[in-house]
Motif scaffolding. Structure first.
Motif, PDB file in Angstrom:
ATOM      1  N   THR A 386      -3.843   4.502  11.472  1.00  0.00           N
ATOM      2  CA  THR A 386      -3.761   5.150  10.249  1.00  0.00           C
ATOM      3  C   THR A 386      -3.474   3.983   9.221  1.00  0.00           C
ATOM      4  O   THR A 386      -4.537   3.694   8.078  1.00  0.00           O
ATOM      5  CB  THR A 386      -2.974   6.338   9.674  1.00  0.00           C
ATOM      6  N   SER A 387      -2.574   3.091   9.502  1.00  0.00           N
ATOM      7  CA  SER A 387      -2.319   1.799   8.885  1.00  0.00           C
ATOM      8  C   SER A 387      -3.643   0.850   8.528  1.00  0.00           C
ATOM      9  O   SER A 387      -3.796   0.263   7.611  1.00  0.00           O
ATOM     10  CB  SER A 387      -0.631   1.415   8.973  1.00  0.00           C
ATOM     11  N   ILE A 388      -4.045   1.399   9.732  1.00  0.00           N
ATOM     12  CA  ILE A 388      -5.171  -0.733   9.868  1.00  0.00           C
ATOM     13  C   ILE A 388      -6.208   0.555   9.469  1.00  0.00           C
ATOM     14  O   ILE A 388      -7.210   0.023   9.067  1.00  0.00           O
ATOM     15  CB  ILE A 388      -5.790  -0.483  11.052  1.00  0.00           C
ATOM     16  N   LEU A 389      -6.502   1.662   9.521  1.00  0.00           N
ATOM     17  CA  LEU A 389      -7.578   2.271   8.103  1.00  0.00           C
ATOM     18  C   LEU A 389      -7.999   2.168   7.214  1.00  0.00           C
ATOM     19  O   LEU A 389      -8.799   2.147   6.445  1.00  0.00           O
ATOM     20  CB  LEU A 389      -6.946   3.831   9.380  1.00  0.00           C
ATOM     21  N   LEU A 390      -6.526   2.132   7.080  1.00  0.00           N
ATOM     22  CA  LEU A 390      -6.335   1.853   4.898  1.00  0.00           C
ATOM     23  C   LEU A 390      -6.285   0.413   4.238  1.00  0.00           C
ATOM     24  O   LEU A 390      -7.657  -0.154   3.881  1.00  0.00           O
ATOM     25  CB  LEU A 390      -4.627   2.423   4.722  1.00  0.00           C
ATOM     26  N   ALA A 391      -5.925  -0.712   5.659  1.00  0.00           N
ATOM     27  CA  ALA A 391      -6.893  -1.731   4.967  1.00  0.00           C
ATOM     28  C   ALA A 391      -8.116  -2.025   5.168  1.00  0.00           C
ATOM     29  O   ALA A 391      -8.540  -2.365   4.657  1.00  0.00           O
ATOM     30  CB  ALA A 391      -5.660  -2.896   6.320  1.00  0.00           C
ATOM     31  N   GLY A 392      -8.518  -1.602   6.149  1.00  0.00           N
ATOM     32  CA  GLY A 392     -10.528  -1.289   6.941  1.00  0.00           C
ATOM     33  C   GLY A 392     -10.841  -0.762   5.122  1.00  0.00           C
ATOM     34  O   GLY A 392     -12.021  -1.383   5.089  1.00  0.00           O
ATOM     35  N   ILE A 393     -10.728   0.246   5.077  1.00  0.00           N
ATOM     36  CA  ILE A 393     -11.680   0.725   3.750  1.00  0.00           C
ATOM     37  C   ILE A 393     -11.090   0.465   2.177  1.00  0.00           C
ATOM     38  O   ILE A 393     -11.791  -0.265   1.574  1.00  0.00           O
ATOM     39  CB  ILE A 393     -10.605   1.731   3.545  1.00  0.00           C
ATOM     40  N   LEU A 394     -10.201  -0.603   2.640  1.00  0.00           N
ATOM     41  CA  LEU A 394      -9.735  -1.409   1.131  1.00  0.00           C
ATOM     42  C   LEU A 394     -10.826  -2.763   1.590  1.00  0.00           C
ATOM     43  O   LEU A 394     -11.076  -4.030   0.026  1.00  0.00           O
ATOM     44  CB  LEU A 394      -8.313  -2.319   1.144  1.00  0.00           C
TER      45      LEU A 394
END
Length: 411
Positions: A386-394
């Motif tokens: 979940t954390s890496i997904l948020l980073a990818g979106i940013l």
């Protein structure tokens, strides 16, 4: 470029083979608890190695891609600064380990495991010169030779003496030999020059130019290690060993992304230098390439972990559906975030990468703690994804913003 990707793929397969042999030997020879200790030491040692890498690998790959004739000079400068940082960090690591109540056996093993990580970081740095000047075949030869040496030394030791200290010694010796091979191969294609020491002011000046990428590399690796440390602290070494099995296989599944990055960063850097921007169709193709490969690899990871994990690593490791499915999602997400992260490097948008990496590290620390306490090791895997997904979106938003501005100015 296709040939370069193929050669880099072979090199990465060699590294994956080395890692899988190491994982198989350590997991089956040591058991979950002792392997959890080794995994924890590796995590701390990897973070310590970050202070000595200082972003040199990314900087050298980018700069050598733009100026291939200065490959030896650039790599030698990186190694000189790294030597100073290794000395400082090693003194600090030795002091910390001496204050812990480990006992002579575990203390010696910890120092050797730390040393193996640090020595390996030299080899990873120097082979960047081969990628920058397009000598991918030479890197492939170096990787294959290193893999053969590693399998013989570590595999043979594990079969003869399945104990943590002999295996730690073998890991250190194998990494030392692999790094020596890397230096020998690189020296055949470029003049490295003085790799030992230099004027202190020059070293400090060089460090200042790399400070942004150093912090970026630090935060990148922190996001890949902090979860292991937290799982070990919250759930114990046995849980850490089980979690690390799934995490390590996932990390090998993500390595092919380095094939794409290793070829595309120098090529896109030259294109960026020539035209001042990267064309939108090229970016779309770049993203789709990562998406396609990431999907295939993520599915392969899921099939392997669901079918063969206990057979390969032993019945002591209970890899649940929740654990391997969380890492399956993580593999795909890491490919997608890697594609946009590479583009930010090309555009030299280090500041945005730093902001995103910091936010990701905070998210991982918070979510892994909460999810681990609620759902155990499986919760930690989903928290990380979940954390890496948020980073990818940013990351993607940052690339979109840059492209929108560059397209506006190109009209």
């Amino acid at each position: 470029m296709t040939r370069h990707k193929l050669l880099l793929a072979i090199s990465l397969l060699s590294k994956i083979g080395t890692g899988m042999v190491s994982l198989f030997v350590l997991a089956r020879g040591l058991g979950p608890a002792d392997y959890g200790f080794v995994a924890t030491v590796f995590a701390y040692a990897s973070i310590a190695a970050l202070f000595t890498d200082f972003g040199f690998s990314v900087q050298a790959l980018r700069d050598i891609g733009a100026q291939p004739d200065k490959a030896g000079e650039l790599i030698a400068a990186c190694v000189r600064v790294k030597n100073l940082l290794v000395l400082v960090v090693t003194l600090g690591a030795a002091l910390v380990l001496s204050l812990l109540n480990l006992g002579p056996h575990l203390l010696a093993a910890s120092l050797l495991l730390y040393g193996s990580i640090m020595v390996n970081s030299y080899g990873d740095l120097v082979v960047v010169a081969l990628r920058g000047i397009g000598k991918y075949a030479a890197e492939t030869v170096s990787s294959i030779l290193g893999t053969v040496v590693f399998v013989i030394v570590v595999g043979g030791t594990a079969l003869a003496w399945p104990d943590i200290l002999p295996i730690a010694t073998a890991l250190f010796v194998a990494r030392l030999l692999q790094t020596a091979i890397a230096f020998l191969v690189v020296s055949r294609y470029t003049q490295l020059g003085n790799c030992i020491h230099g004027p202190l002011l020059d070293l400090l000046r060089f460090m200042r130019t790399s400070s942004g990428l150093a912090l970026d590399s630090f935060l990148t690796t922190i996001t890949g290690q902090i979860d292991v440390i937290l799982v070990g602290a919250l759930l114990g070494l046995h849980a850490a060993g089980t979690y690390q099995i799934a995490a390590r296989v996932a990390s090998y599944a993500v390595l092919p992304a380095q094939v794409l990055a290793g070829v595309n960063i120098p090529a896109l850097s030259r294109d960026m230098s020539d035209h001042g921007r990267v064309k939108t169709p090229l970016i779309a193709r770049f993203f789709l390439e990562y998406l396609a490969i990431g999907t295939v690899v993520a599915v392969g990871y899921a099939v392997f972990m669901a079918t063969f994990s206990q057979l390969v690593f032993g019945t002591g490791y209970e890899i649940s559906v929740g654990l391997w499915s969380g890492f399956c999602l993580l593999v795909l997400v890491r490919y997608l975030s890697a594609s946009t992260g590479v583009l930010l490097i090309i555009y030299k948008q280090v500041r945005w990468r730093l902001i995103v990496q910091f936010l990701a590290a905070c998210a991982i620390a918070g979510l892994v703690t909460l999810f681990s306490l609620a759902w155990g090791v499986a919760g930690a895997a989903w928290a990380l994804a979940t954390s890496i997904l948020l980073a990818g979106i940013l990351y993607a938003w940052g690339v979109f913003r840059i492209q929108r501005e560059s397209n506006r100015y190109s009209l």
